[in-house]
Design a protein around this motif. Structure first.
Motif, mmCIF file in Angstrom:
data_model
loop_
_atom_site.group_PDB
_atom_site.id
_atom_site.type_symbol
_atom_site.label_atom_id
_atom_site.label_comp_id
_atom_site.label_asym_id
_atom_site.label_seq_id
_atom_site.Cartn_x
_atom_site.Cartn_y
_atom_site.Cartn_z
ATOM 1 N N ARG A 1 0.473 -0.893 -0.495
ATOM 2 C CA ARG A 1 -0.045 -0.435 0.170
ATOM 3 C C ARG A 1 0.535 1.164 -0.132
ATOM 4 N N ASN A 2 2.000 1.003 -0.992
ATOM 5 C CA ASN A 2 2.585 2.833 -1.457
ATOM 6 C C ASN A 2 3.413 2.803 0.148
ATOM 7 N N GLN A 3 4.062 1.500 0.502
ATOM 8 C CA GLN A 3 4.614 1.969 1.562
ATOM 9 C C GLN A 3 5.925 1.106 2.242
ATOM 10 N N VAL A 4 6.760 1.473 1.762
ATOM 11 C CA VAL A 4 8.312 0.774 0.989
ATOM 12 C C VAL A 4 8.514 0.150 3.428
ATOM 13 N N ILE A 5 8.261 -1.063 3.159
ATOM 14 C CA ILE A 5 8.546 -1.960 4.612
ATOM 15 C C ILE A 5 10.099 -3.319 4.249
ATOM 16 N N PRO A 6 10.748 -2.695 4.790
ATOM 17 C CA PRO A 6 12.033 -3.955 5.693
ATOM 18 C C PRO A 6 11.675 -4.928 5.237
ATOM 19 N N VAL A 7 12.660 -6.400 4.242
ATOM 20 C CA VAL A 7 12.167 -7.445 4.727
ATOM 21 C C VAL A 7 12.981 -8.235 5.598
ATOM 22 N N ALA A 8 13.415 -9.419 6.521
ATOM 23 C CA ALA A 8 14.250 -9.688 7.341
ATOM 24 C C ALA A 8 14.277 -11.206 7.082
ATOM 25 N N TRP A 9 15.426 -11.624 6.749
ATOM 26 C CA TRP A 9 14.793 -13.120 7.451
ATOM 27 C C TRP A 9 15.499 -13.738 8.320
ATOM 28 N N ILE A 10 15.207 -13.431 9.802
ATOM 29 C CA ILE A 10 15.572 -13.743 10.554
ATOM 30 C C ILE A 10 16.529 -14.925 11.078
ATOM 31 N N HIS A 11 16.500 -15.585 10.092
ATOM 32 C CA HIS A 11 17.368 -17.493 9.613
ATOM 33 C C HIS A 11 18.782 -16.718 10.129
ATOM 34 N N GLU A 12 19.256 -16.117 9.232
ATOM 35 C CA GLU A 12 20.873 -15.557 8.970
ATOM 36 C C GLU A 12 20.916 -15.614 10.558
ATOM 37 N N SER B 1 5.838 -1.542 15.860
ATOM 38 C CA SER B 1 4.933 0.350 15.821
ATOM 39 C C SER B 1 5.062 0.821 15.077
ATOM 40 N N ALA B 2 4.083 2.104 15.656
ATOM 41 C CA ALA B 2 2.941 2.749 14.818
ATOM 42 C C ALA B 2 4.727 3.415 13.845
ATOM 43 N N GLU B 3 5.723 3.778 14.684
ATOM 44 C CA GLU B 3 7.001 4.111 13.295
ATOM 45 C C GLU B 3 7.520 3.436 12.919
ATOM 46 N N LYS B 4 8.106 2.183 13.140
ATOM 47 C CA LYS B 4 8.972 1.400 12.205
ATOM 48 C C LYS B 4 8.636 -0.715 11.976
ATOM 49 N N ARG B 5 8.189 -0.679 10.811
ATOM 50 C CA ARG B 5 7.716 -1.689 10.208
ATOM 51 C C ARG B 5 8.760 -2.528 9.632
ATOM 52 N N LEU B 6 8.243 -3.729 10.324
ATOM 53 C CA LEU B 6 8.977 -4.985 9.316
ATOM 54 C C LEU B 6 9.079 -6.094 8.432
ATOM 55 N N ALA B 7 8.767 -6.831 7.711
ATOM 56 C CA ALA B 7 8.161 -7.704 7.152
ATOM 57 C C ALA B 7 9.614 -9.073 7.083
ATOM 58 N N LEU B 8 8.254 -10.178 8.457
ATOM 59 C CA LEU B 8 9.353 -11.105 9.252
ATOM 60 C C LEU B 8 9.096 -12.309 8.341
ATOM 61 N N ALA B 9 9.485 -12.619 7.321
ATOM 62 C CA ALA B 9 10.118 -14.063 6.419
ATOM 63 C C ALA B 9 9.972 -14.840 7.280
ATOM 64 N N VAL B 10 8.877 -15.698 6.981
ATOM 65 C CA VAL B 10 8.513 -16.948 8.043
ATOM 66 C C VAL B 10 8.697 -18.445 6.706
ATOM 67 N N ASP B 11 9.139 -19.264 7.444
ATOM 68 C CA ASP B 11 8.142 -20.578 6.483
ATOM 69 C C ASP B 11 7.201 -21.183 6.338
ATOM 70 N N GLU B 12 7.174 -21.086 7.256
ATOM 71 C CA GLU B 12 5.599 -21.430 7.671
ATOM 72 C C GLU B 12 4.610 -20.971 8.675
ATOM 73 N N LEU B 13 3.461 -20.389 8.465
ATOM 74 C CA LEU B 13 2.536 -19.871 9.654
ATOM 75 C C LEU B 13 1.488 -21.099 10.193
ATOM 76 N N ILE B 14 1.678 -21.399 11.482
ATOM 77 C CA ILE B 14 0.775 -22.577 12.103
ATOM 78 C C ILE B 14 -0.584 -22.114 12.522
ATOM 79 N N GLY B 15 -0.797 -20.549 13.202
ATOM 80 C CA GLY B 15 -1.760 -20.222 13.890
ATOM 81 C C GLY B 15 -1.511 -19.973 15.076
#
Lengths: 681, 142
Positions: free
Chosen positions: A587-598, A619-633
């Protein structure tokens, strides 16, 4: 055994000190009031008694002198002045220091002698000399039921009931007879309900001055009465004191007390009926509550936590069983399991509620703080507190105290301008600081708002530039909002000079990390020239949270739901690279993607899959897209610590036990953001 | 800690070596469990297990002693010890027996290539020498 008493004593001490602080503030703001003085006097008296019983000599001495001083005020021999209030506050600080020592179990290192001398000389110097400085020393007798009834009756007739202390001078030869004369004189003006000591028992031959107390009901004002009595022969000193409503309270409280209060109100100084009601209510409330030590509640909560874990496990077992067999007992197991989970849910809620306290406990500390701060800084500030009854977990109240105090300190110091500046800006001289608490959704929200100068983004940029927090290039690129959020960067403080109040090196970054540790969020909203508002969101409780279960490689991890903004699925093509940093456009917001695996040294999921689940955290000011392998619930989880042996682990907030009995780690979103989110720009 | 000769020990094995821990320090001995690994901790800390609702860290003696990692067998055990405030599990290849020592000698600087600081002493039994672990250094190894 002793320590039990000590705990009780400390609790009482806390309560009474808080009460006294409040009342002294009232005294300062609303001026002299009979009720407030009375309540202060009673608190000082209670503390004197209990500290003496516990053997805390210094505390006893200080409270004794305070009590004495208040007694003089009560008897109108001393008037309330700024100097008196300052002295009372100073004495409170002294008591608080003594309390700290008791808590730590140290030998008393606070030197109280100076304070005591100050209190003594104050009461000596400022006493309004009425007829004699000597205060009659006969204690008031406790009223029996008969006399109490008489008091009530008199009050119902609209008479003023008071104690008259009379000191008959030492050189009077027939003191007993003189007391008789005084008694009969008084009986002509009104009713004498009680005399102490009894007139028959008076030693005629005594050479010391004789003190006598009369319980008198009449229609004169106390001043008139005092003058009348003082005019009698051989009277050396006289004081008139209004009867305390508690003294005349009937054995059946409730209605009778209300009667007394209502009857007393028109006849005496007590201007505030509601205030009298307040006094009467604690007695009633007490019978319905008991004190429970925090440890017991803590233990109870732990047990409930265990139950929640076991219930999840039973549920899991039941599901596998029902897949394998389809017989009645399995169906029954299912029903029992469902019922059990409902009961455990209720139990959990009840125990949680038992741990909740109104935030009032914390908010009550602020009026005094604001008073001291605004006085030190030469500001004129009105404090508005809203939502005192908002309840939250007592551990949270403790944990949120420091960040809140810091925010308030900032607001007073940097936010609200001096009266002169405010006038120039066309505002009222008096600044307003609002502290507000409320429940929103399943969270507690606390606002700290001021109508001060607001935060200037340009100034923020300049300051951050000077401190080397950002480069000139970065400063160019920052939006106003981002510039304001620089306040949360480590090592940032806008105050030109480091002041005593807010510039102690602990900055807003500490406030934020503290709040995030509690799984909370902090937002800032500011308008230049109009003020700043901080909004803190907190979970209702710390012990049990809702978590999202995700898989990273072969282990399950948990992300607290309160940290999650949304969950999306993207393809590899959606992930772009800007200067080596993976980002997605949402939605027009650039969000960094992180692999915590490393960071965790685990292999990334194979690239054969088309979609990657991304959990957007922050939080409101900082967002991060956390890549995960699988969503469980998602499920309710009980937070457990990893223990002191392992200690604090980067990016891990704790652990929990899952339905299958395995341990799963809870990710610490604030840690991950500062570790992996910092790579951007 | 005063080492007396009458004290009982649990003797266990790692590779071909035999070691022992005072029986008072031992909370219980359990079979190998699913261990949840924790990222970025000391390499000899293998992770945590769920011990009846309590989260207990588990360490590997093999790793601590610089031995090769052997795959778990049906004999692999976790010796759970209480040390000061902590409860910690120690992974060993096998648990042998309860034993006492006729004599305990001070440890040399190195015990079969392992730092002597890991031991309070060397116990003598009919079957040979047994290294008695010093939990202070084993658990708080930096």
């Amino acid at each position: 055994m002793m320590s039990d008493y000590k705990e009780l004593f400390l609790e009482e001490l806390d309560e009474q000190l808080q009460l006294m602080d409040d009342e002294i503030l009232k005294l300062e703001q609303a001026g002299e009031s009979e009720r407030v003085i009375q309540s202060l006097f009673r608190a000082a008296h209670t503390l004197k008694g209990s500290s003496a019983a516990m053997g805390f000599e210094e505390m006893k001495q200080v409270t004794h002198e305070m009590e004495h001083l208040l007694d003089l005020v009560r008897n109108k021999e001393l008037t309330v002045s700024g100097a008196l209030i300052d002295l009372l506050f100073k004495s409170m600080d002294c008591l608080k220091q003594l309390k700290e020592n008791i808590v730590r179990g140290d030998a008393p290192s606070v030197d109280v002698s100076g304070r005591i001398r100050e209190l003594q000389s104050f009461s000596g110097a400022h006493t309004v000399v009425s007829f004699s400085t000597a205060t009659p020393a006969v204690s008031k007798p406790v009223l029996n039921l008969d006399t109490r009834l008489k008091v009530q009756e008199a009050q119902e007739r609209g008479l003023r009931v008071c104690w008259i202390h009379v000191q008959i001078s030492a050189d009077c030869v027939i003191k007993g007879a003189r007391a008789y004369v005084i008694h009969s004189n008084m009986s002509e003006w009104g009713d004498v309900l009680l005399t102490a000591p009894e007139l028959e028992a008076i030693d005629e031959q005594g050479s010391a001055p004789l003190d006598a107390v009369f319980l008198y009901a009449g229609s004169q004002s106390f001043e008139e009465l005092k003058a009348q009595v003082a005019n009698l022969t051989d009277v050396a000193a006289v004081t008139v004191e209004e009867i305390d409503s508690q003294e005349s309270e009937l054995l059946n409280p409730g209605a009778a007390v209300a009667d007394t209060a209502a009857a007393a109100a028109p006849a005496t100084f007590v201007p505030d009926k509601q205030a009298e009601g307040e006094q009467a209510s604690p007695g009633k409330a007490k019978s319905q509550t008991i004190r429970v030590s925090v440890e017991r509640l803590e233990h109870l909560m732990n047990l409930v936590g265990e139950l929640v874990i076991d219930q999840t496990r039973i549920h899991q077992v039941e599901r596998t069983q029902s897949r394998r067999f389809s017989d009645e007992t399995v169906a029954e197991l299912g029903q029992i399991s469902d019922h059990l989970s409902r009961i455990i849910g209720d139990l959990q809620e009840s125990v949680m509620k038992a741990r909740m306290l109104p935030i009032e406990q914390l908010f009550n500390r602020f009026p005094r703080m604001i008073r001291d701060l605004s006085r030190d800084l030469g500001k004129d500030i009105e404090l508005a507190i809203e939502g005192k009854d908002t309840e939250l977990d007592r551990t949270l109240i403790e944990e949120i105290a420091d960040p809140l105090i810091h925010l308030i300190g900032n607001a007073v110091d940097h936010g609200i301008e001096s009266p002169e500046k405010r006038e120039l800006a066309g505002k009222s001289r008096k600044g307003t600081l609002t502290i507000r608490a409320a429940h929103e959704d399943n969270q507690v929200v606390i606002y700290v708002e001021d109508d001060g100068a607001g935060i200037d983004p340009a100034k923020m940029k300049g300051s951050a530039l000077n401190k080397g927090i950002i480069s000139a290039e970065e400063a160019e690129r920052l939006s106003d909002r981002e510039a304001i959020e620089l306040i949360f960067r480590p090592g940032f403080s806008t105050a030109a000079a480091v002041s005593d109040i807010s510039g102690r090196g602990v900055g807003m970054d500490i406030v934020r990390s503290h709040i995030e540790k509690l799984n909370g969020l902090i937002d800032i909203d500011t308008k230049l020239g109009q003020g700043t508002s901080f909004k803190i969101r907190l979970p209702l409780t710390l012990a049990i949270i809702i978590g999202l279960l995700v898989k990273l490689h072969d282990q399950t991890y948990i992300i607290p739901m309160s940290n999650i903004a949304e969950i999306v699925r993207v393809t590899y093509d959606d992930i772009q690279s800007i200067r080596g940093q993976s980002v997605i456009l949402l939605r027009n917001q650039v969000i960094p993607v992180a692999w915590i695996h490393e960071h965790f040294h685990i292999p990334k999921a194979d690239k054969g899959r088309r979609h990657i689940p991304l959990v957007i955290v922050g939080s409101a000011e900082k967002r991060l897209a956390l890549a995960v392998d699988e969503l469980i619930g998602n499920q309710e989880i009980v937070i457990k610590s990893l223990g002191s042996y392992i200690g604090k682990v980067d990016c891990i907030a704790g652990a929990t036990i899952l339905g299958d009995g395995k341990v799963a780690l809870i990710l610490e979103v604030s840690g991950i953001i500062s570790k992996l989110g910092g790579k951007r720009t | 800690m005063q080492v007396t000769e009458q004290e009982q020990y649990i003797e266990f094995g790692i590779g071909n070596e035999r070691y022992a821990i005072r029986i008072q320090d031992i909370h219980e001995i359990i079979k190998m469990q699913d261990i949840t690994h924790i990222p970025n901790v000391m390499p000899y800390v293998k992770g945590v297990i769920n011990l009846r609702g309590k989260i207990v860290p588990v360490i590997s003696l093999r790793h601590l002693f610089g031995l090769d990692q052997e795959t778990d067998s049906k004999n692999t055990r976790i010796v759970v010890v209480n040390h000061q405030e902590d409860t910690v599990g120690i992974i060993v290849d096998r648990v042998n027996k309860v034993t006492t020592f006729s004599d305990i000698q001070l440890p040399p600087d190195r015990v079969g290539g392992i730092d002597g600081n890991f031991f309070v002493g060397i116990g003598l039994t009919g079957g040979g020498l047994v290294g008695i672990l010093k939990l202070d250094t084993v658990l708080l190894h930096e």
